[in-house]
Motif scaffolding. Structure first.
Motif, PDB file in Angstrom:
ATOM      1  N   THR A  16      43.880-133.789  46.164  1.00 27.80           N
ATOM      2  CA  THR A  16      43.876-134.501  47.442  1.00 27.80           C
ATOM      3  C   THR A  16      43.567-135.973  47.230  1.00 27.80           C
ATOM      4  OG1 THR A  16      43.208-132.504  48.631  1.00 27.80           O
ATOM      5  CG2 THR A  16      42.789-134.620  49.714  1.00 27.80           C
ATOM      6  N   LYS A  17      42.590-136.255  46.381  1.00 30.78           N
ATOM      7  CA  LYS A  17      42.225-137.641  46.092  1.00 30.78           C
ATOM      8  C   LYS A  17      43.386-138.387  45.459  1.00 30.78           C
ATOM      9  CE  LYS A  17      38.581-140.372  43.887  1.00 30.78           C
ATOM     10  NZ  LYS A  17      37.342-140.321  43.065  1.00 30.78           N
ATOM     11  N   ASN A  18      44.202-137.679  44.683  1.00 28.38           N
ATOM     12  CA  ASN A  18      45.352-138.304  44.017  1.00 28.38           C
ATOM     13  C   ASN A  18      46.615-138.276  44.866  1.00 28.38           C
ATOM     14  OD1 ASN A  18      43.874-138.892  41.672  1.00 28.38           O
ATOM     15  ND2 ASN A  18      44.253-136.868  40.812  1.00 28.38           N
ATOM     16  N   GLY A  19      46.489-137.883  46.118  1.00 33.65           N
ATOM     17  CA  GLY A  19      47.630-137.952  47.031  1.00 33.65           C
ATOM     18  C   GLY A  19      48.426-136.674  47.152  1.00 33.65           C
ATOM     19  N   TYR A  20      48.064-135.625  46.397  1.00 32.02           N
ATOM     20  CA  TYR A  20      48.790-134.364  46.525  1.00 32.02           C
ATOM     21  C   TYR A  20      48.405-133.693  47.847  1.00 32.02           C
ATOM     22  CZ  TYR A  20      50.197-134.820  41.676  1.00 32.02           C
ATOM     23  OH  TYR A  20      50.743-135.276  40.509  1.00 32.02           O
ATOM     24  N   GLY A  21      49.374-133.024  48.431  1.00 31.67           N
ATOM     25  CA  GLY A  21      49.146-132.437  49.736  1.00 31.67           C
ATOM     26  C   GLY A  21      49.557-133.357  50.869  1.00 31.67           C
ATOM     27  N   THR A  22      49.926-134.596  50.537  1.00 36.80           N
ATOM     28  CA  THR A  22      50.500-135.489  51.527  1.00 36.80           C
ATOM     29  C   THR A  22      51.993-135.184  51.630  1.00 36.80           C
ATOM     30  OG1 THR A  22      50.978-137.191  49.871  1.00 36.80           O
ATOM     31  CG2 THR A  22      48.834-137.281  50.969  1.00 36.80           C
ATOM     32  N   ALA A  24      54.399-137.168  51.019  1.00 40.41           N
ATOM     33  CA  ALA A  24      55.080-137.744  49.857  1.00 40.41           C
ATOM     34  C   ALA A  24      54.923-136.872  48.617  1.00 40.41           C
ATOM     35  CB  ALA A  24      54.548-139.150  49.581  1.00 40.41           C
ATOM     36  N   LYS A  25      53.808-136.134  48.523  1.00 47.80           N
ATOM     37  CA  LYS A  25      53.549-135.257  47.379  1.00 47.80           C
ATOM     38  C   LYS A  25      53.105-133.872  47.871  1.00 47.80           C
ATOM     39  CE  LYS A  25      51.987-138.868  44.157  1.00 47.80           C
ATOM     40  NZ  LYS A  25      50.829-139.313  43.315  1.00 47.80           N
ATOM     41  N   PRO A  26      54.000-133.124  48.497  1.00 43.31           N
ATOM     42  CA  PRO A  26      53.593-131.797  48.988  1.00 43.31           C
ATOM     43  C   PRO A  26      53.263-130.861  47.835  1.00 43.31           C
ATOM     44  CG  PRO A  26      55.971-132.050  49.141  1.00 43.31           C
ATOM     45  CD  PRO A  26      55.430-133.394  48.752  1.00 43.31           C
ATOM     46  N   GLU A  27      52.322-129.969  48.061  1.00 48.99           N
ATOM     47  CA  GLU A  27      51.962-128.988  47.040  1.00 48.99           C
ATOM     48  C   GLU A  27      52.971-127.846  47.034  1.00 48.99           C
ATOM     49  OE1 GLU A  27      48.034-127.508  47.267  1.00 48.99           O
ATOM     50  OE2 GLU A  27      47.084-129.458  46.968  1.00 48.99           O
ATOM     51  N   PRO A  28      53.391-127.392  45.880  1.00 50.85           N
ATOM     52  CA  PRO A  28      54.283-126.221  45.832  1.00 50.85           C
ATOM     53  C   PRO A  28      53.564-124.993  46.371  1.00 50.85           C
ATOM     54  CG  PRO A  28      54.248-127.388  43.720  1.00 50.85           C
ATOM     55  CD  PRO A  28      53.117-127.925  44.530  1.00 50.85           C
ATOM     56  N   GLN A 122      63.733-133.903  59.690  1.00 49.31           N
ATOM     57  CA  GLN A 122      64.138-134.024  58.285  1.00 49.31           C
ATOM     58  C   GLN A 122      62.949-133.946  57.341  1.00 49.31           C
ATOM     59  OE1 GLN A 122      67.039-137.096  57.366  1.00 49.31           O
ATOM     60  NE2 GLN A 122      67.864-136.993  59.434  1.00 49.31           N
ATOM     61  N   GLN A 123      61.736-134.179  57.837  1.00 49.19           N
ATOM     62  CA  GLN A 123      60.558-133.944  57.009  1.00 49.19           C
ATOM     63  C   GLN A 123      60.378-132.447  56.759  1.00 49.19           C
ATOM     64  OE1 GLN A 123      57.568-137.637  58.288  1.00 49.19           O
ATOM     65  NE2 GLN A 123      57.065-135.537  58.784  1.00 49.19           N
ATOM     66  N   VAL A 124      60.647-131.648  57.781  1.00 45.58           N
ATOM     67  CA  VAL A 124      60.471-130.205  57.675  1.00 45.58           C
ATOM     68  C   VAL A 124      61.681-129.547  57.023  1.00 45.58           C
ATOM     69  CG1 VAL A 124      60.127-128.078  59.007  1.00 45.58           C
ATOM     70  CG2 VAL A 124      58.973-130.186  59.704  1.00 45.58           C
ATOM     71  N   VAL A 125      62.870-130.001  57.418  1.00 49.59           N
ATOM     72  CA  VAL A 125      64.124-129.390  56.974  1.00 49.59           C
ATOM     73  C   VAL A 125      64.939-130.421  56.184  1.00 49.59           C
ATOM     74  CG1 VAL A 125      66.201-128.170  57.703  1.00 49.59           C
ATOM     75  CG2 VAL A 125      64.119-128.015  59.086  1.00 49.59           C
ATOM     76  N   PRO A 126      64.843-130.435  54.860  1.00 46.36           N
ATOM     77  CA  PRO A 126      65.666-131.361  54.075  1.00 46.36           C
ATOM     78  C   PRO A 126      67.156-131.074  54.286  1.00 46.36           C
ATOM     79  CG  PRO A 126      63.878-130.454  52.741  1.00 46.36           C
ATOM     80  CD  PRO A 126      63.921-129.661  54.011  1.00 46.36           C
ATOM     81  N   LEU A 127      67.863-132.034  54.885  1.00 41.60           N
ATOM     82  CA  LEU A 127      69.256-131.790  55.287  1.00 41.60           C
ATOM     83  C   LEU A 127      70.255-131.950  54.147  1.00 41.60           C
ATOM     84  CD1 LEU A 127      69.329-133.459  58.828  1.00 41.60           C
ATOM     85  CD2 LEU A 127      69.310-131.024  58.263  1.00 41.60           C
ATOM     86  N   VAL A 150      52.814-128.504  52.327  1.00 42.83           N
ATOM     87  CA  VAL A 150      53.261-127.606  51.268  1.00 42.83           C
ATOM     88  C   VAL A 150      54.781-127.517  51.287  1.00 42.83           C
ATOM     89  CG1 VAL A 150      51.147-126.230  51.217  1.00 42.83           C
ATOM     90  CG2 VAL A 150      52.990-125.579  52.770  1.00 42.83           C
ATOM     91  N   ASP A 151      55.358-127.374  50.112  1.00 41.69           N
ATOM     92  CA  ASP A 151      56.807-127.210  49.962  1.00 41.69           C
ATOM     93  C   ASP A 151      57.070-125.736  49.679  1.00 41.69           C
ATOM     94  OD1 ASP A 151      59.407-128.799  49.683  1.00 41.69           O
ATOM     95  OD2 ASP A 151      59.446-127.546  47.886  1.00 41.69           O
TER      96      ASP A 151
END
Length: 699
Positions: A16-22, A24-28, A122-127, A150-151
């Motif tokens: 989280t501190k490194n930006g994961y979970g945002t 731009a960097k969703p967690e798998p 488009q954030q939720v559904v990559p077209l 999350v992705d």
């Protein structure tokens, strides 16, 4: 093998501190990386099959289909259903789909609202996903889940009976984004069956990760119309629901509305009717049919009272599930309205003042930080506490005295993946103003503070909902937010969201202790040469030829001569004594010499004294609330998170700590702190792998 939870907590905090979970960097989700899986499938020339959400009965669940129908389900890829499948056809619209047999109208109504916001969609559904030359049966979608993006990857095998989709169905049989999106969310929920029943706010928040406001329409705010208009003009999603009827079913009323059903709010518009302004709300039924037949419905004569331009612009006849009704009827026949937005500016009309959002994750643990509501004065103070300060800058953002300037949301996080198994607790929060002597308070505010002060704001009631919230006005000053469950000793995790105008300085308020009436002091080292010599004499009776004792002999010494008759659980175990030897052993021999033993004896006696002074209930054990006081009295400071872990690691099933367990935990806590101070720069510690193994495997 899965990593221990405490390790995962540290990793999650670092990520989280490194930006994961945002975004731009969703967690798998479930550690399934979309790009890696796609690359593997393309190189190997195979179609993806998702082992984490397999195409079988487990993914459907047990409450949707009868056993006979469940056995008829066939999982087919889109190319087996139509000759030329497409991800989307001629753009995205709420009219692209209709609800299937699962009761997830709350989810589909939210999708209907989502289709109006292309950027959020488009954030939720990559077209960019296609059934083209790079197709490998793999798709992915993004959701905000309890504090992080999350992705979610899925295969495109869809459940069918007789070649027909049994869940969401597209108007154009060649278009598959609705069915694939529904499958991804079913995976997040645990199964299709886990999507049965819900409210739009859940999906609206999961689509945006934004600010959510719930409005009870039986008692709406005076500025409801202005609020809806601002939401309609901003990047907001709106959903609503009708009250539940006498049965759990979705009965259709004579006015055309469905009981216990979710709808999307797809538009708001004010127009002139016979020279009088009328406020209209447009709604959409995710069934794709069945509409309101009252005032301003498709066939209503009232449409003849507006201008031809407005009639042409707004009126669309046809049983497509969408209709208009006036604001008064909307409040009369619907129970709640949910608004969710990426940006909280819809909350007021003051565009010169920006709203700030902050998230805080916490946990209630039975016996330590789960104090219950204010009905439980003796334990309420043990709940998590968050201090915040509203400065003059924030107050200047309010153009009128008493204008609302803060929205607080409390969301509980599930401890189970399957949504239907989650048992929401009754949760709420209270806000207190900090005045007078308590402004200098350090650590947790004690019970005395809550006896003398009443909340200046709070959630309307304790609800067994995923989220509760309140929107209120606070003047400049210092405040304390206390989130709690209604009943004490209920364990759950939560997210506290604070949305405020301007800068609001917030910090978690951990440590400290409540109203301790007894004289509990930090144990002083015993420096009595004569007494120490007696201990050495005792030590020599048990020591070997090298004047050392091992764990087995230490166990006899401590149990027979230190604890004596104060043992509640049979005395120190051999494992506890091995741990003590490792913690006190300065020569790494696996044994203690006389100096090390005397040092340990003195510590044990000091901690024993603290234990009995802290045992105000005089039960011979410490309740988990008394544990906090005992740790403080031992000269240590501790936050709620570490206290919770101690309770889980050392507490008995009864929720109490024995003398032996207390001494073991406080000795470890003290020595591990010393290790950190010696091996770190005071803030961080770096160890090479051999050093880490050397340290952790012995101590």
């Amino acid at each position: 093998m899965a990593l221990p939870g405490v390790c995962m907590s540290i990793l999650n905090a670092r990520n989280t501190k490194n930006g994961y979970g945002t975004f731009a960097k969703p967690e798998p989700f479930l550690n399934q990386d979309y790009e890696q899986l796609k690359q593997y499938c393309l190189i190997q020339g195979v179609r993806f099959i998702d082992k984490m959400f397999p195409p079988d009965q487990r993914s459907i669940g047990g409450d949707v289909l009868k056993p006979a129908d469940l056995s008829r389900v066939e999982w087919l890829r889109p190319a087996k259903l139509v000759p030329k499948p497409s991800f989307e056809v001629d753009g995205i619209s709420r009219f692209d789909f209709g609800q299937g047999i699962v009761g997830n109208c709350w989810f589909l109504a939210s999708i209907g609202s989502l289709t109006f916001q292309q950027q959020i969609f488009q954030q939720v559904v990559p077209l960019e996903q296609r059934f083209d030359e790079k197709y490998c049966g793999l798709f992915h979608f993004r959701f905000w889940r309890f504090g992080k993006w999350v992705d979610v990857v899925i295969d495109d095998k869809l459940p069918t009976i007789n070649g027909q989709l049994i869940f969401v169905q597209s108007s154009d049989r060649t278009e598959f984004w609705p069915a694939l999106l529904e499958k991804a969310y079913a995976k997040v929920c645990g199964s299709y069956s886990d999507m049965n029943s819900g409210t739009p706010d859940e999906a609206l928040v999961d689509f945006t990760g934004g600010v959510h406001m719930c409005i009870e329409l039986q008692d709406p705010p005076g500025d409801l119309w202005e609020l809806m208009c601002r939401a309609g003009q901003s990047k907001s999603l709106m959903g609503c629901g009708t009250p539940q009827g006498d049965t759990a079913g979705n009965a259709v009323l004579p006015n055309g509305l469905v009981q216990g059903h979710a709808y999307a709010v797809t538009g708001v518009k004010q127009m002139m009717s016979n020279g009088t302004p009328v406020q209209l709300v447009r709604l959409w039924n995710p069934w794709g049919a069945t509409e309101w037949n009252g005032a301003w419905s498709d066939e209503s004569s009232l449409w003849q009272t507006v201008s031809p331009q407005n009639r042409e612009m707004c009126l669309s006849k046809g049983d497509d599930g969408e209709f208009w009704m006036n604001l008064k009827d909307f409040c009369k026949f619907y129970s709640s309205l949910d608004i969710c937005s990426l940006c909280p500016d819809f909350l007021d009309g003051n565009s010169s003042c920006h709203w700030k959002t902050a998230f805080y994750e916490g946990r209630w643990v039975a016996g330590t930080t789960a104090g219950g509501s204010m009905n439980n004065f003796d334990s309420f103070w043990t709940n998590p506490q968050y201090c915040f300060k509203i400065d003059e800058l924030l107050s200047k953002c309010s153009t009128e005295q008493g204008e609302k300037n803060m929205l607080v949301s409390l969301m509980q996080k599930p401890d189970k993946r399957n949504r239907r198994l989650v048992q929401n607790l009754h949760i709420g929060f209270s806000v207190f103003e900090v005045t007078g002597e308590f402004k200098a308070q350090r650590g947790k505010f004690p019970a005395a503070f809550f006896r003398r002060n009443r909340p200046v704001a709070q959630s309307k009631s304790y609800k067994n909902a995923r989220e509760v919230m309140a929107f209120f006005a606070l003047k400049p000053g210092e405040y304390l937010i206390v989130p709690s469950t209604f009943s004490p000793n209920e364990t759950a995790s939560f997210i506290l969201t604070i949305v405020s105008k301007g800068e609001t300085h917030v910090q978690e308020n951990s440590g400290g202790h409540g109203d301790v009436q007894h004289d509990i002091r930090e144990p002083n080292p015993i420096k009595n040469g004569e007494e120490d010599e007696k201990k050495r004499t005792m030590f020599r009776q048990y020591s070997d030829m090298y004047e050392e004792v091992d764990a087995e002999k230490l166990q006899r010494l401590l149990n027979e001569h230190v604890l004596k008759g104060d043992m509640k659980s049979g005395g120190f175990s051999i494992d506890a004594c091995r741990s003590m030897v490792a913690l006190m052993d300065t020569s790494i021999t696996g044994k203690l010499n006389d100096e090390e033993f005397v040092h340990l004896w003195n510590k044990v006696v000091g901690y024993k004294d603290v234990f009995f002074r802290s045992d105000v209930s005089q039960t011979g054990t410490l309740s988990l609330i008394e544990l906090r006081n005992a740790i403080t009295a031992s000269g240590n400071t501790i936050n709620d998170e570490i206290l919770n872990l101690m309770a889980l690691r050392y507490g008995a099933s009864s929720g109490h700590i024995t003398l032996e367990s207390f001494i073991s935990l406080i000795l470890r806590f003290d020595r591990v702190n010393q290790i950190f101070r010696h091996l770190s720069n005071g803030k961080d510690m770096t160890l090479r792998e051999p050093e880490w193994l050397y340290l952790s495997m012995y101590t």
